[in-house]
Design an enzyme around this catalytic site. Structure first.
Site, PDB file in Angstrom:
ATOM      1  CE  LYS A 130      -4.534   0.801   0.494  1.00 27.06           C
ATOM      2  NZ  LYS A 130      -5.666   0.005   0.014  1.00 27.06           N
ATOM      3  N   GLY A 190     -25.630   2.587   2.489  1.00 25.04           N
ATOM      4  CA  GLY A 190     -24.899   3.183   1.379  1.00 25.04           C
ATOM      5  C   GLY A 190     -25.616   2.849   0.087  1.00 25.04           C
ATOM      6  N   GLY A 249     -23.970   3.772  -2.921  1.00 24.22           N
ATOM      7  CA  GLY A 249     -22.897   4.149  -3.853  1.00 24.22           C
ATOM      8  C   GLY A 249     -22.693   3.087  -4.916  1.00 24.22           C
ATOM      9  CB  VAL A 278     -20.066  -1.580  -3.636  1.00 19.05           C
ATOM     10  CG1 VAL A 278     -20.320  -3.015  -3.208  1.00 19.05           C
ATOM     11  CG2 VAL A 278     -18.594  -1.383  -3.986  1.00 19.05           C
ATOM     12  CB  ALA A 279     -24.895   0.088  -2.313  1.00 12.58           C
TER      13      ALA A 279
HETATM   14  P1  NAD Z   1     -19.071   5.052  -2.916  1.00 12.33           P
HETATM   15  O1  NAD Z   1     -18.375   6.282  -2.455  1.00 12.33           O
HETATM   16  O2  NAD Z   1     -19.527   4.967  -4.325  1.00 12.33           O
HETATM   17  O3  NAD Z   1     -20.344   4.782  -1.992  1.00 12.33           O
HETATM   18  C1  NAD Z   1     -20.367   4.979  -0.635  1.00 12.33           C
HETATM   19  C2  NAD Z   1     -21.725   5.583  -0.306  1.00 12.33           C
HETATM   20  O4  NAD Z   1     -21.880   5.633   1.109  1.00 12.33           O
HETATM   21  C3  NAD Z   1     -21.884   7.018  -0.822  1.00 12.33           C
HETATM   22  O5  NAD Z   1     -23.032   7.092  -1.635  1.00 12.33           O
HETATM   23  C4  NAD Z   1     -22.035   7.837   0.463  1.00 12.33           C
HETATM   24  O6  NAD Z   1     -22.895   8.951   0.309  1.00 12.33           O
HETATM   25  C5  NAD Z   1     -22.606   6.816   1.412  1.00 12.33           C
HETATM   26  N1  NAD Z   1     -22.443   7.134   2.821  1.00 12.33           N
HETATM   27  C6  NAD Z   1     -21.425   7.768   3.437  1.00 12.33           C
HETATM   28  N2  NAD Z   1     -21.684   7.896   4.752  1.00 12.33           N
HETATM   29  C7  NAD Z   1     -22.873   7.296   4.982  1.00 12.33           C
HETATM   30  C8  NAD Z   1     -23.672   7.095   6.127  1.00 12.33           C
HETATM   31  N3  NAD Z   1     -23.293   7.539   7.324  1.00 12.33           N
HETATM   32  N4  NAD Z   1     -24.843   6.436   5.987  1.00 12.33           N
HETATM   33  C9  NAD Z   1     -25.246   6.005   4.789  1.00 12.33           C
HETATM   34  N5  NAD Z   1     -24.534   6.161   3.661  1.00 12.33           N
HETATM   35  C10 NAD Z   1     -23.374   6.818   3.753  1.00 12.33           C
HETATM   36  O7  NAD Z   1     -18.089   3.852  -2.542  1.00 12.33           O
HETATM   37  P2  NAD Z   1     -18.109   2.363  -3.099  1.00 12.33           P
HETATM   38  O8  NAD Z   1     -17.089   2.254  -4.170  1.00 12.33           O
HETATM   39  O9  NAD Z   1     -19.492   1.930  -3.350  1.00 12.33           O
HETATM   40  O10 NAD Z   1     -17.517   1.594  -1.844  1.00 12.33           O
HETATM   41  C11 NAD Z   1     -18.321   1.317  -0.715  1.00 12.33           C
HETATM   42  C12 NAD Z   1     -17.481   0.649   0.365  1.00 12.33           C
HETATM   43  O11 NAD Z   1     -16.926  -0.564  -0.148  1.00 12.33           O
HETATM   44  C13 NAD Z   1     -16.298   1.471   0.843  1.00 12.33           C
HETATM   45  O12 NAD Z   1     -16.081   1.187   2.212  1.00 12.33           O
HETATM   46  C14 NAD Z   1     -15.133   0.931   0.030  1.00 12.33           C
HETATM   47  O13 NAD Z   1     -13.890   1.117   0.699  1.00 12.33           O
HETATM   48  C15 NAD Z   1     -15.506  -0.526  -0.045  1.00 12.33           C
HETATM   49  N6  NAD Z   1     -14.929  -1.232  -1.200  1.00 12.33           N
HETATM   50  C16 NAD Z   1     -15.239  -0.827  -2.455  1.00 12.33           C
HETATM   51  C17 NAD Z   1     -14.716  -1.506  -3.543  1.00 12.33           C
HETATM   52  C18 NAD Z   1     -15.066  -1.107  -4.954  1.00 12.33           C
HETATM   53  O14 NAD Z   1     -14.810  -1.883  -5.873  1.00 12.33           O
HETATM   54  N7  NAD Z   1     -15.668   0.070  -5.178  1.00 12.33           N
HETATM   55  C19 NAD Z   1     -13.877  -2.614  -3.345  1.00 12.33           C
HETATM   56  C20 NAD Z   1     -13.606  -3.038  -2.037  1.00 12.33           C
HETATM   57  C21 NAD Z   1     -14.138  -2.326  -0.972  1.00 12.33           C
END
Ligand code: NAD
Length: 370
Positions: free
Chosen positions: A80, A180, A182, A184-185
């Site tokens: 990292k 969330g 975002g 992934v969701a």
């Molecule tokens: P993203 O930023 O697209 O989505 C995160 C969402 O969480 C955002 O829409 C944000 O508004 C929301 N959020 C923040 N605080 C909040 C709260 N208190 N209550 C409700 N919602 C809230 O990120 P992502 O890429 O979807 O990643 C989501 C998680 O998965 C992160 O923890 C990330 O580290 C982890 N992750 C992502 C990937 C990937 O491929 N994108 C891979 C491994 C791990």
């Protein structure tokens, strides 16, 4: 703690401090373990209050990457990097190209990618100075957004949890609380919806929820109410440390399975409380390994179908972790660490056998040398 003592305690191989006054770069690259292959892990840009805090973070995160790659069955080690600075105001071409030079100097022992505070466009500057970077945009032949693959891995991992808890991996009719909305969701909800699950979703940004509702039906919940929903499964996909003293008493779910990193605020304490409450926990770094699988695939020439197929393997890995957890009577997050350590030990012993055809890092090393 002295830096070398910290490295010895957690088994780090190498830490590189990078400084360049002209570009303003202050960075640390940590290589935890290269038993399985070159250390791969993203570059985080964060306004750390001190170099000590940045070092702590990079040591912790790089070690996590070793475990994640090992459990996912990838031939990659853990690494990292952190760049100390404000990602909103201090990013520029020369900063990332300078960083790329330092990565290049490691000759492939470390491969970088985007992470919190950095994005694909920053990695394109890094790529101007080194080939040891992955997670490049699709337009440049890279793998692009890893979220669809991450979400698919979370989905199959969740199904493995359902099989363990209810004897069937069907999620039809299951109530699933998704924190969330975002990247992934969004993809996760599409899988859940097409299987007939009842979704409860929350986000702090309304537009994110609106986008999810374009393709799936879901009940919208206030952010602070998501923990206490009478759901079968809680799926954290927003923040870390959401399994903590405050949230644990609220959970009514039987399973926690989501994509967020570092879900347990205190691994030992909160992992044990989950066991006591009878909540089945899918270890975060196992179930969200699709993102790493995705970038690892880019190294060999990216194909999303191959990455998806590999992410499907998360189902069997999660099942294996539950077996170890039951056999040894240990929490699931401890069982996944054991599985990782076992693979590191076994493959490490193979690498000791001399072969004239071996490269230092095996196939990935060969590909990236070209
Ligand atoms: P993203 O930023 O697209 O989505 C995160 C969402 O969480 C955002 O829409 C944000 O508004 C929301 N959020 C923040 N605080 C909040 C709260 N208190 N209550 C409700 N919602 C809230 O990120 P992502 O890429 O979807 O990643 C989501 C998680 O998965 C992160 O923890 C990330 O580290 C982890 N992750 C992502 C990937 C990937 O491929 N994108 C891979 C491994 C791990």
């Amino acid at each position: 703690m002295e830096q070398l003592e910290m490295m010895e305690k957690y088994g780090h191989e190498q830490v590189v401090f990078c400084s360049n006054v002209e570009s303003g770069l202050r960075a640390i690259i940590a290589i935890h373990d290269t038993t399985l292959g070159p250390a791969l892990g993203g570059t985080r840009m964060w306004n750390y209050q001190s170099a000590g805090l940045a070092l702590n973070d990079v040591l912790r995160l790089s070690r996590g990457m070793t475990y994640k790659a090992a459990v996912a069955g990838l031939n990659l080690g853990g690494g990292k990097a952190v760049i100390i600075g404000d990602s909103a105001t201090q990013k520029n071409e020369s900063l990332f190209r300078t960083f790329g030079k330092f990565v290049d100097g490691l000759g492939g022992r470390y491969i970088t990618a985007e992470d919190v505070g950095t994005d694909v466009s920053d990695m394109e500057f890094v790529r101007m100075e080194t080939k040891y970077v992955t997670g490049i945009s699709k337009a440049l032949g890279g793998s692009g957004d890893p979220s669809p693959v991450t979400a698919y891995g979370v989905y199959v991992g969740m199904k493995a949890c359902a099989k363990e808890r209810w004897g069937s991996d069907s999620l039809r009719g299951k109530k699933i609380a998704v924190q969330g909305a975002g990247q992934v969701a969004r993809y996760l909800c599409e899988h859940l919806y097409s299987e007939g699950a009842e979704i409860f979703i929350t986000d702090i940004v309304d537009d994110k929820i609106k986008r999810v509702l374009e393709t799936v039906k879901a009940h919208v919940i206030k952010p602070e109410e998501i923990y206490g929903i009478d759901a079968d499964i809680f799926s954290p996909n927003a923040l870390g440390a959401i399994i903590n003293d405050k949230t644990l008493p609220k959970f009514k779910c039987e399973i926690i399975a989501g994509g967020a990193n570092n879900q347990l605020e205190d691994e030992d304490k909160h992992g044990k409380i989950l066991v006591d409450k009878g909540i089945l926990y899918a270890p975060d770094y196992v179930i969200n390994a699709g993102g790493l699988i995705n970038v690892a695939n880019e190294i060999e020439g990216y194909r999303q179908d191959r990455a998806m197929k590999q992410a499907e393997g998360i189902y069997e890995i999660v099942k294996k972790i539950f077996e170890i957890s039951k056999e040894q009577n240990i929490p699931t997050h401890v069982a996944s660490n054991k599985l990782a350590e076992e693979r590191l030990a076994k493959i490490g012993s193979i690498r000791k056998i001399y072969s004239a055809h071996s490269t230092t890092y095996g196939r990935i090393g060969e590909i990236m040398q070209k």
